[in-house]
Every structure is written in C-alpha cells, then in structure tokens.
Design an enzyme around this catalytic site. Structure first.
Site, mmCIF file in Angstrom:
data_model
loop_
_atom_site.group_PDB
_atom_site.id
_atom_site.type_symbol
_atom_site.label_atom_id
_atom_site.label_comp_id
_atom_site.label_asym_id
_atom_site.label_seq_id
_atom_site.Cartn_x
_atom_site.Cartn_y
_atom_site.Cartn_z
ATOM 1 N N ARG A 96 -9.261 18.046 -2.267
ATOM 2 C CA ARG A 96 -10.320 18.472 -2.912
ATOM 3 C C ARG A 96 -10.339 18.514 -4.613
ATOM 4 O O ARG A 96 -9.524 18.933 -5.035
ATOM 5 C CB ARG A 96 -11.280 19.294 -2.741
ATOM 6 N N HIS A 97 -10.470 17.590 -5.752
ATOM 7 C CA HIS A 97 -10.850 17.207 -6.750
ATOM 8 C C HIS A 97 -10.878 18.758 -7.497
ATOM 9 O O HIS A 97 -11.340 19.342 -7.019
ATOM 10 C CB HIS A 97 -11.617 16.452 -7.732
ATOM 11 N N ASN A 103 -19.405 21.115 -11.081
ATOM 12 C CA ASN A 103 -19.066 22.328 -10.261
ATOM 13 C C ASN A 103 -19.752 23.341 -10.565
ATOM 14 O O ASN A 103 -19.659 24.132 -9.903
ATOM 15 C CB ASN A 103 -17.929 22.000 -9.873
ATOM 16 N N GLN A 109 -22.978 17.047 -7.390
ATOM 17 C CA GLN A 109 -22.709 15.176 -8.210
ATOM 18 C C GLN A 109 -23.356 14.041 -7.498
ATOM 19 O O GLN A 109 -23.432 13.141 -8.122
ATOM 20 C CB GLN A 109 -21.588 15.881 -8.538
ATOM 21 N N ARG A 146 -13.422 12.388 -11.775
ATOM 22 C CA ARG A 146 -12.827 13.624 -11.656
ATOM 23 C C ARG A 146 -11.729 13.290 -10.590
ATOM 24 O O ARG A 146 -10.490 13.954 -10.331
ATOM 25 C CB ARG A 146 -13.949 14.592 -11.311
ATOM 26 N N GLU A 170 -17.839 10.567 -3.650
ATOM 27 C CA GLU A 170 -18.589 11.396 -2.702
ATOM 28 C C GLU A 170 -19.492 10.492 -2.407
ATOM 29 O O GLU A 170 -20.238 9.821 -2.209
ATOM 30 C CB GLU A 170 -18.446 12.163 -3.964
ATOM 31 N N HIS A 227 -13.108 13.847 -2.401
ATOM 32 C CA HIS A 227 -14.348 14.672 -2.812
ATOM 33 C C HIS A 227 -14.877 16.318 -1.436
ATOM 34 O O HIS A 227 -14.862 15.751 -0.476
ATOM 35 C CB HIS A 227 -15.836 13.776 -2.872
#
Length: 279
Positions: A96-97, A103, A109, A146, A170, A227
C-alpha cells in the site's frame, strides 16, 4: 538457521543426506540445478527447475522434478503432467502506498490524485530498506502520484524496470471522494456514493490485471504498489470472508502467490518494517 524438516507428500520423501549429496554433486553437473539447491538451503525466493540429472544420480527414485513449496517444507513430488518442466510460481509483493495528507485527515481519496506527505515518503523509504535485499524482477505502480512516488522511492536501490498498470488503481468513490468520515456519515447512508465504482467492476479490472501479470511475468517476483481499496478487494477474493474487514496501513506489505492454477495470500498487512504506520 533452524534444521530442515521433511514430510511425505504425494510421492517419496528425500532425506537430509540425499539433499546434501544433491547439493554437492550438482555443482559439477548442472549450474542451474546447483542454483536451485542452494536456493532451497538459503530458504529465500524459490525458483522451480527441472533437474534431469537427479534421475541419473539417483535412478532408484525415478522422480521427474523437485517441488519446494512456499511454506518452507521440503518435499519430493510426483509430477502428474510429464510435459511440464517446472512448477510456475509467480510472487507478488503488494504494497500500500505511503501516507498522504488526505489519509491523515481521514478523507476518502479514491482516484483523486493526492501526493505523498513527508510521513508517506518515510514509509516508502522503510519499505525500500526492507525489500531491497530481495531478488525482485519488476516494479509495478499505478499512475496516481502517491503510488508512483512510493514505487520510485522503493526502487531507488534496486533499479528495476518500472511499469504502470491502472488495473490496480484505487476504487473510484464518486461523490464520496474528498469527504471526511464525519462528512460521509452526515450525507450518506452506508458506504455507498453516487458515481461510485461497483464492486463487480472493481473485481473485474483487478482480475484482468492479475491475468496480465501472469502473461507478462510468469515465474517472476513482482513488487506492486497499489491502494487500500484494491488490496482489501484482493484479500477478500483470495483469503478473507466477505464479511471480514481489515484496516490496511499505509506502507503495509501483502504477499500474493500464484502456483498450480490458483492465487494464495501468504501474509497481509505486514508492518514490522515501519517505525510508525499511518492511516
């Protein structure tokens, strides 16, 4: 390290002495086979090779291939399909970024392009330090900043070829994007927003992306920065019950393996490498 354990599977079991003999003898017989055996003893990333020389060294056993399963047990296995020269094992490390300001604020997002913050860059650096010793073949990210920046930071020491695959972008959350948890609760019932990507559409594009990876990178080890919504969907597809929920941390690591026609989750939401996981 801990001593090797040998168990019976659908074929005969090789004992420890035979493994040692294989290791010593194959150094002079077949370099690929030698690499395979030392890979077994290192207990790290595995490759599956056909070892015809073993049939010459130990003809009484009459086995075609060695299968070393990813759960670190060591087994000799009869191959049911003699035309297959190896067992394909494609390994994806799904990351995951790093954290963004959205966040941190609890804003949804989706596909809005929000960059990493400093905490997110630190998380990406910690992932880099943790993963850089591995034998990886390619880095895949999405086109959202990201994810792409997280992948670039992780790749600083490895210099892997990089590819963008938006099949792992995402989930789109429509009018829910940009809203905090409190704003979402005040305006909408449940987690359902106008213009939101359906679960079926999300699943279809994830499966299309995994199929593309298998076609392009069979038997490879892939780093994939994605994501939270996508990784959660992967876990539900191949590991968790539909009702189970998991809070995935920024910078968390998840392991997805493909072998013998199925995907298996081998670990998820790993954060031991992070000094301070974010949202």
């Amino acid at each position: 390290g801990s001593p090797l354990r040998f168990i019976k599977a659908r074929g005969p079991t090789i004992n420890k002495l035979t493994f040692v003999l294989c290791k010593i003898t194959l150094q002079a017989v077949d370099q690929d086979s030698h690499d395979f055996i030392t890979g077994v003893f290192r207990n790290d990333g595995f490759r599956f090779h056909k070892i015809p020389s073993l049939a010459i060294l130990f003809p009484c056993m009459r086995f075609r291939n060695l299968l070393v399963p990813i759960d670190r047990r060591f087994v000799v296995h009869w191959m049911k399909t003699p035309d297959r020269g190896y067992i394909q094992l494609t390994q994806i490390c799904l990351i995951r970024h790093g954290q963004t300001d959205w966040n941190k604020a609890g804003r949804l997002q989706g596909q809005t392009n929000i960059p990493l913050n400093e905490a997110g860059r630190k998380q990406a650096s910690e992932c880099r330090d943790h993963l850089s010793g591995g034998d990886w073949d390619v880095m895949i990210t999405t086109s959202l900043d990201r994810a792409k920046e997280t992948g670039e930071i992780i790749n600083e020491k490895m210099g892997l070829p990089m590819e963008v695959m938006d099949e792992f972008m995402e989930r789109g959350f429509g009018e829910g994007e940009g809203l905090t948890r409190e704003e979402r609760r005040a305006s909408y019932e449940g987690f359902d927003f106008p213009g939101m990507e359906t679960e079926n559409d999300l699943t279809n594009r994830i499966m299309a992306g995994l199929a593309a990876i298998l076609q392009r990178y069979p038997d490879k080890r892939i780093l994939l920065v994605s994501h939270g919504g996508v990784i959660a969907a992967v876990l539900k597809l191949f590991h968790l019950n539909a009702q189970q929920e998991v809070k995935l941390f920024n910078g968390s690591i998840n392991h997805l393996h493909y072998s013998e026609d199925s995907w298996q989750v081998k670990g998820y939401n790993v954060i031991d490498h992070l000094s301070g996981p974010g949202a």
